[in-house]
Scaffold this active site. Structure first.
Site, PDB file in Angstrom:
ATOM      1  N   GLU A 198      -6.690  -0.721  15.304  1.00 25.01           N
ATOM      2  CA  GLU A 198      -7.254  -1.693  14.369  1.00 25.01           C
ATOM      3  C   GLU A 198      -6.261  -2.790  14.010  1.00 25.01           C
ATOM      4  OE1 GLU A 198      -8.321  -2.151   9.685  1.00 25.01           O
ATOM      5  OE2 GLU A 198      -8.242  -0.116  10.499  1.00 25.01           O
ATOM      6  N   ARG A 224       0.842  -1.192   0.000  1.00 23.07           N
ATOM      7  CA  ARG A 224       0.000   0.000   0.000  1.00 23.07           C
ATOM      8  C   ARG A 224       0.876   1.242   0.000  1.00 23.07           C
ATOM      9  NH1 ARG A 224      -4.681  -1.753   4.370  1.00 23.07           N
ATOM     10  NH2 ARG A 224      -5.635  -3.360   3.067  1.00 23.07           N
ATOM     11  N   ARG A 270       2.404   1.140  10.328  1.00 25.16           N
ATOM     12  CA  ARG A 270       1.867   1.513   9.019  1.00 25.16           C
ATOM     13  C   ARG A 270       2.992   1.418   7.994  1.00 25.16           C
ATOM     14  NH1 ARG A 270      -2.884   4.256   7.946  1.00 25.16           N
ATOM     15  NH2 ARG A 270      -3.072   4.890  10.115  1.00 25.16           N
ATOM     16  N   ARG A 319       0.928  -6.264  12.581  1.00 31.78           N
ATOM     17  CA  ARG A 319       0.258  -5.622  13.716  1.00 31.78           C
ATOM     18  C   ARG A 319       0.035  -6.613  14.859  1.00 31.78           C
ATOM     19  NH1 ARG A 319      -3.733  -0.637  12.178  1.00 31.78           N
ATOM     20  NH2 ARG A 319      -2.263   0.445  10.817  1.00 31.78           N
TER      21      ARG A 319
END
Length: 430
Positions: A349, A262, A277, A391
């Site tokens: 999240e 991403r 991230r 994560r």
């Protein structure tokens, strides 16, 4: 993609659904384009009928020796041929305009999705596990001695730039063990079929799962036109693209462990420290293909599969229903699982489970047939993280950290690490 017939029949309901997502009414624009398209198609069909009639009359005029009528009809046939070609080209252009417009409109939320503009309106549904009480100030994952020994952000920056990491030693072994644990749970206990897919896909696959055309900047494209997948939702869901699936094959439940990519467009300044991230990461994805009447129950089931991983790892988490303003473009309804990160003193999240209805199926023409001779219907699609591996590693490290800089690992991981139960302060499995 939306059903144009429903927009024609209930434009007010279509606009009301968009309003819940904070968007202006669009039914008038859609229907104007659709009306022009239908008008051009009708005109082309009328011209074709006129040309066919003239073509039949040409022979009759020739037979009776009416040369003037013969020449007039022959000219009319030629004129109608050009007119038909023009009208068909304009109709195709109008059809593309309707399709492009519909492709850029998000899915309609289900009635029970909470209304709201952003994440502040999300609704917490439940919690599992109690956050650990530390006898010392807990650190973020990259500050823990045991983890820092195996995370090299400087080396990654030299190779690739920011938002990458090189993992070594115990860190990568635990990362690999987590992915294997997830796959084993999903395959052996949850009945998902493990699937291996490419990470490079064509435009059509990205359109099918609504990454294109609206979110092109969020993904990476190669110089020869392939896209690097942002998640294996793209490949797993598109396995049924253009297919008519037999009823007996449903539900189809799949899982895949892949690299994901991403660009993180628009996230400048967010979560720049550590692994939270990244541009390149791994995820164990879940995808279900179901009958329309089964998708709501499947959404609950899929969310439970993701929760089972967190419970096996003894990680406290909460389940949140996303509001209309925070929900993804292709989703009808989404549950986020947020894991407790003591280093941030916050829930973050770690999984997002969504039911998409027939929104993606229409884009990729994925259908099923209930029985012999029955008319094909669009399937429903669902996707969810089961889980994001990086994560999950962060959560394991932060929740298991000790005062001396070591990390105690969840018991469920011990068999995957040849009995090792800790990472010592020097970054060794012990």
């Amino acid at each position: 993609m939306h059903d144009i017939r429903l927009i024609r029949e209930t434009p007010e309901a279509f606009d009301a659904a968009l309003a819940r997502r904070g968007l202006a009414p669009m039914s008038a624009e859609v229907l104007a384009l659709d009306g022009r398209r239908r008008g051009l198609i009708h005109a082309a069909e009328t011209a074709l009928a006129e040309r066919n009639a003239a073509s039949k009359a040409v022979g009759a005029a020739k037979a009776r020796g009416d040369e003037a009528e013969f020449e007039r009809l022959r000219g009319l046939v030629a004129t109608k041929k050009d007119e038909i070609a023009r009208l068909e080209a304009e109709a195709a252009e109008a059809d593309g305009a309707v399709r492009d417009l519909l492709m850029g409109i998000p899915n309609a939320p289900l009635d029970d999705v909470p209304d709201g503009r952003d994440e502040t309106a999300n609704v917490e549904l439940r919690r599992w596990g109690a956050p650990r009480v530390f006898g010392f100030p807990p650190k973020e994952h990259y500050e823990i001695a045991a983890a820092a020994a195996g995370m090299d952000f400087a080396a990654a920056a030299k190779l690739s730039g920011s938002r990458f990491v090189v993992l070594r030693g115990a860190a990568i072994r635990v990362h690999r063990a987590l992915a294997q644990l997830m796959l084993d749970l999903h395959v052996e206990k949850h009945g998902l079929t493990e699937t291996w897919t490419p990470v490079l896909v064509r435009d059509e696959a990205m359109y099918g799962t609504n990454q294109l055309p609206k979110f092109a900047e969020d993904s990476y494209r190669t110089t020869n036109g392939w896209w690097l997948i942002p998640t294996s939702e793209v490949t797993l869901t598109n396995l049924v693209a253009g297919e008519i699936v037999e009823d007996a094959a449903l539900p189809m439940r799949m899982t895949a462990h892949t690299q994901c990519f991403r660009s993180e467009a628009g996230s400048a300044g967010k979560d720049t420290a550590g692994m939270l991230r990244q541009h390149q990461f791994e995820k164990v994805e879940m995808v279900s293909i179901t009958r329309p009447e089964d998708s709501r129950a499947e959404h609950e089931r899929m969310t439970g599969c993701a929760e089972a991983v967190l419970q096996a790892l003894e990680l406290p988490y909460r389940v949140v229903a996303l509001c209309t303003g925070d929900m993804g473009f292709g989703a009808q309804k989404t549950y986020d699982l947020e894991v407790w990160l003591p280093g941030q003193d916050a829930y973050r999240e770690i999984s997002s489970c969504s039911v998409c209805g027939d929104f993606q199926a229409r884009r990729m023409n994925a259908r099923f047939r209930r029985g012999e001779g029955e008319k094909p219907e669009f399937v429903h699609t669902l996707n969810g993280s089961g889980l994001a591996v990086g994560r999950t590693l962060i959560a394991v490290l932060e929740n298991g950290q000790e005062a001396d800089g070591s990390v105690s690992l969840p018991a469920a991981l011990h068999p995957y690490l040849r009995g090792a139960a800790r990472i010592d302060p020097e970054g060794r499995l012990v």
